[in-house]
Design a protein around this motif. Structure first.
Motif, PDB file in Angstrom:
ATOM      1  N   TRP A  67      -6.578  -4.816   3.407  1.00 52.40           N
ATOM      2  CA  TRP A  67      -5.515  -5.189   2.475  1.00 52.40           C
ATOM      3  C   TRP A  67      -5.447  -4.234   1.286  1.00 52.40           C
ATOM      4  O   TRP A  67      -4.368  -3.948   0.776  1.00 52.40           O
ATOM      5  CB  TRP A  67      -5.694  -6.632   2.015  1.00 52.40           C
ATOM      6  N   ILE A  71      -1.960  -2.357   0.639  1.00 47.70           N
ATOM      7  CA  ILE A  71      -1.295  -2.410  -0.669  1.00 47.70           C
ATOM      8  C   ILE A  71      -1.205  -1.013  -1.275  1.00 47.70           C
ATOM      9  O   ILE A  71      -0.163  -0.604  -1.801  1.00 47.70           O
ATOM     10  CB  ILE A  71      -2.050  -3.371  -1.611  1.00 47.70           C
ATOM     11  N   SER A  74       1.361   1.069   0.604  1.00 56.09           N
ATOM     12  CA  SER A  74       2.709   0.587   0.299  1.00 56.09           C
ATOM     13  C   SER A  74       3.187   1.134  -1.037  1.00 56.09           C
ATOM     14  O   SER A  74       4.329   1.594  -1.176  1.00 56.09           O
ATOM     15  CB  SER A  74       2.736  -0.944   0.284  1.00 56.09           C
ATOM     16  N   LEU A  75       2.315   1.074  -2.042  1.00 56.65           N
ATOM     17  CA  LEU A  75       2.677   1.610  -3.357  1.00 56.65           C
ATOM     18  C   LEU A  75       2.886   3.118  -3.289  1.00 56.65           C
ATOM     19  O   LEU A  75       3.810   3.660  -3.904  1.00 56.65           O
ATOM     20  CB  LEU A  75       1.576   1.280  -4.372  1.00 56.65           C
ATOM     21  N   GLY A 160      -1.796   5.077  -5.486  1.00 59.69           N
ATOM     22  CA  GLY A 160      -1.738   4.255  -4.279  1.00 59.69           C
ATOM     23  C   GLY A 160      -2.326   4.970  -3.079  1.00 59.69           C
ATOM     24  O   GLY A 160      -3.055   4.369  -2.279  1.00 59.69           O
ATOM     25  N   HIS A 164      -5.612   3.893  -0.691  1.00 53.56           N
ATOM     26  CA  HIS A 164      -5.577   3.848   0.774  1.00 53.56           C
ATOM     27  C   HIS A 164      -6.727   4.643   1.376  1.00 53.56           C
ATOM     28  O   HIS A 164      -7.449   4.153   2.262  1.00 53.56           O
ATOM     29  CB  HIS A 164      -4.236   4.408   1.259  1.00 53.56           C
ATOM     30  N   ALA A 188       1.172  -3.290   5.964  1.00 52.26           N
ATOM     31  CA  ALA A 188       1.995  -2.595   4.973  1.00 52.26           C
ATOM     32  C   ALA A 188       3.473  -2.738   5.302  1.00 52.26           C
ATOM     33  O   ALA A 188       4.317  -2.909   4.412  1.00 52.26           O
ATOM     34  CB  ALA A 188       1.604  -1.125   4.882  1.00 52.26           C
ATOM     35  N   LEU A 191       4.536  -6.166   4.226  1.00 50.38           N
ATOM     36  CA  LEU A 191       4.647  -6.222   2.769  1.00 50.38           C
ATOM     37  C   LEU A 191       5.939  -5.574   2.289  1.00 50.38           C
ATOM     38  O   LEU A 191       6.635  -6.098   1.404  1.00 50.38           O
ATOM     39  CB  LEU A 191       3.445  -5.531   2.109  1.00 50.38           C
ATOM     40  N   CYS A 192       6.270  -4.426   2.892  1.00 49.06           N
ATOM     41  CA  CYS A 192       7.463  -3.688   2.470  1.00 49.06           C
ATOM     42  C   CYS A 192       8.749  -4.307   2.984  1.00 49.06           C
ATOM     43  O   CYS A 192       9.843  -3.942   2.516  1.00 49.06           O
ATOM     44  CB  CYS A 192       7.358  -2.235   2.933  1.00 49.06           C
TER      45      CYS A 192
END
Length: 302
Positions: A67, A71, A74-75, A160, A164, A188, A191-192
């Motif tokens: 996770w 996250i 994704s950022l 970000g 990762h 991801a 999430l997006c």
């Protein structure tokens, strides 16, 4: 050129094309849709590879580092896509050095790693290059005017990316490459997908190049790490360290070739300084194992 070197060069060149591909995809898609597409197409590519090689397709869901990686990535992609869509295609050149510096800080603060004098000097060179690119000759009284504020967006993207890669470092001994990346990219993508109902906005006109660019970004996301890992098995790390920093220079080159973007002496010089500093950081010291160096510094993965 042997096959391993070819894999590394193809991976590095594919990462360097991300800026112009995002810029092209932005002709039709918003940054949120581009981000989702990068992950979802990447997941499909990884799934196809996993099925072809008989790897498991069961995503890990309870591991905290999965996770953190999801996250962080994704950022990384969202900020990068926003920055490129609203600024220049070469703007994401700031992601690479930011990622490197953040990973160094994580190593020093969390793992109590001791940096050599060369590492500190190389870090200072990287930061100098970043400052040159972010400054770009603007008056010091207005450092964030015009495109300047986007530098912060790309720095956030680099943070970000570092999270990762840090998660991957923590997962290396627990998971195989395909399973790890498949899990991270799958979560991801979900999430997006969350902001799409309210944030997505497509241009109604059909732009074939934008669709092709979005598909290419997804394939780069899903497959470039496979090429880099295969290449690292047969190419000396000192050589790979140079190849992995080529995207910093080629990102600027492609922006000029494909979009005729105005690249000043500050941008070109800053990119060269960053490439030199990052190569110094990644170059293994005498007696240091190459694999440990790769884990400590974090190979760039797009």
């Amino acid at each position: 050129m042997n096959r391993g070197m070819l894999y590394l060069v193809v991976a590095a060149l594919s990462w360097s094309l991300v800026g112009v591909l995002v810029k092209t995809a932005a002709f039709q898609f918003d940054p949120y849709t581009i981000t989702f597409a990068r992950f979802s197409i990447g997941v499909l590519a990884l799934a196809a590879f996993a099925l072809a090689t008989r790897h498991s397709l069961r995503p890990a869901a309870l591991n905290r580092w999965i996770w953190v990686g999801a996250i962080g990535k994704s950022l990384n992609y969202l900020f990068e896509n926003v920055g490129v869509a609203r600024g220049f295609a070469y703007g994401n050149v700031l992601v690479f050095p930011t990622q490197t510096v953040v990973l160094l800080l994580i190593g020093v603060l969390l793992f109590k790693e001791r940096l050599s004098a060369r590492s500190w000097a190389a870090s200072a060179i990287v930061v100098l290059g970043v400052l040159l690119i972010a400054w770009n000759g603007r008056p010091l009284s207005a450092p964030f005017g015009e495109q300047g504020w986007l530098a912060l967006v790309f720095v956030a993207s680099g943070v970000g990316a570092a999270l990762h890669l840090f998660s991957q470092k923590m997962l290396l001994d627990a998971m195989k490459d395909v399973s790890m990346n498949y899990s991270i990219f799958l979560w991801a993508s979900l999430l997006c997908a969350l902001p799409l109902p309210v944030a997505a906005g497509w241009d109604p006109a059909f732009v074939p190049g934008a669709w092709a660019a979005a598909a290419a970004l997804g394939l780069i996301t899903g497959l470039s790490f496979l090429l880099s890992s295969k290449g690292m098995r047969t190419v000396a790390f000192s050589v790979a360290a140079i190849v992995f920093n080529l995207p910093v220079l080629f990102t600027v080159l492609w922006a000029v070739v494909f979009y005729r973007e105005p690249v000043t002496a500050y941008i070109a010089g800053g990119a060269a300084v960053v490439a030199i500093g990052m190569t110094m950081l990644n170059w293994p010291s005498r007696g240091r194992d190459a694999a440990s160096a790769a884990e400590a510094r974090g190979t760039v993965q797009r």
